[in-house]
Enzyme design. Structure first.
Site, mmCIF file in Angstrom:
data_model
loop_
_atom_site.group_PDB
_atom_site.id
_atom_site.type_symbol
_atom_site.label_atom_id
_atom_site.label_comp_id
_atom_site.label_asym_id
_atom_site.label_seq_id
_atom_site.Cartn_x
_atom_site.Cartn_y
_atom_site.Cartn_z
ATOM 1 N N CYS A 1 71.539 -18.808 56.204
ATOM 2 C CA CYS A 1 72.399 -19.963 56.429
ATOM 3 C C CYS A 1 72.439 -20.344 57.908
ATOM 4 O O CYS A 1 72.436 -21.532 58.249
ATOM 5 C CB CYS A 1 73.798 -19.684 55.900
ATOM 6 S SG CYS A 1 73.840 -19.492 54.104
ATOM 7 N N CYS B 1 75.232 -15.819 57.008
ATOM 8 C CA CYS B 1 74.133 -14.851 56.977
ATOM 9 C C CYS B 1 72.946 -15.433 57.751
ATOM 10 O O CYS B 1 72.969 -16.598 58.156
ATOM 11 C CB CYS B 1 73.736 -14.566 55.530
ATOM 12 S SG CYS B 1 72.864 -15.941 54.738
ATOM 13 N N HIS C 1 73.984 -20.380 48.562
ATOM 14 C CA HIS C 1 75.169 -19.977 49.323
ATOM 15 C C HIS C 1 76.025 -21.218 49.572
ATOM 16 O O HIS C 1 75.513 -22.349 49.596
ATOM 17 C CB HIS C 1 74.770 -19.380 50.670
ATOM 18 C CG HIS C 1 74.177 -18.015 50.565
ATOM 19 N ND1 HIS C 1 74.164 -17.141 51.630
ATOM 20 C CD2 HIS C 1 73.566 -17.366 49.549
ATOM 21 C CE1 HIS C 1 73.575 -16.017 51.269
ATOM 22 N NE2 HIS C 1 73.204 -16.139 50.007
ATOM 23 N N GLU D 1 77.286 -22.442 52.250
ATOM 24 C CA GLU D 1 76.838 -23.239 53.400
ATOM 25 C C GLU D 1 75.636 -24.104 53.041
ATOM 26 O O GLU D 1 75.559 -25.276 53.421
ATOM 27 C CB GLU D 1 76.440 -22.329 54.576
ATOM 28 C CG GLU D 1 77.538 -21.418 55.053
ATOM 29 C CD GLU D 1 77.488 -20.014 54.458
ATOM 30 O OE1 GLU D 1 77.695 -19.054 55.221
ATOM 31 O OE2 GLU D 1 77.238 -19.888 53.251
#
Length: 173
Positions: free
Chosen positions: A89, A86, A56, A58
């Site tokens: 993260c 999410c 992801h 992040e």
């Protein structure tokens, strides 16, 4: 702490990174990690290209920031991300001990910074991350919505092509 103008500059950079994700066929999410006013990490979604569910935006920015600071603890760092983090993260942010996260669009399906749950400020953890949602929200939301609208149209066209349907096959008038 950055001022509002700098916050918008960092979020716009995250939006530019989200464009890179989209160009690679990924969901357009970008992230910028800032420490003491300088960018120490950047990332964009790369799940598909890297065959990695943890890639992801992040996570990519946090990994890069840890290498720059030579420490997994990213104390006082600020993360700018175009979509609400999410649970994965958000947990990484808590473990890395960043100071603050700014996000653009809320995520009503998996948001872990207040939309569905709030892991960043949960009482039972040893570190809480300050949250500021809605930074350039409309622009971030529009970027995501345009991507998904286009993706749905592409999928529909693919289904029609597989089934031998095209726009000229309609009823005779």
């Amino acid at each position: 702490m950055t001022d509002v103008h700098q916050q918008e500059i960092f979020m716009r950079r995250a939006m530019t990174l989200a464009e890179k994700a989209e160009a690679e066929g990924e969901v357009p999410v970008g992230a910028v990690l800032v420490h003491e006013g300088r960018v120490i990490g950047e990332g964009w979604n790369r799940l598909i290209g890297q065959h990695d569910a943890t890639a992801h935006a992040e996570m990519m920015a946090l990994r890069q920031g840890g290498k720059v600071l030579e420490n997994y603890r990213l104390l006082d760092a600020e993360l700018y991300v175009t979509l609400e983090p999410c649970p994965m993260c958000a947990s990484a942010m808590v473990h890395s001990r960043i100071g603050k996260v700014f996000f653009g669009a809320p995520d009503p399906k998996t948001g872990a910074a207040g939309s569905v749950m709030n892991l960043l400020s949960y009482e039972g953890v040893n570190h809480c991350v300050e949250i500021k949602g809605g930074l350039l929200e409309e622009e971030c939301r529009a970027q995501l919505q345009a991507f998904f609208k286009r993706r749905r149209a592409e999928k529909k066209a693919e289904r029609q092509a597989r089934n031998g349907i095209n726009d000229s096959d309609g009823p005779a008038q």
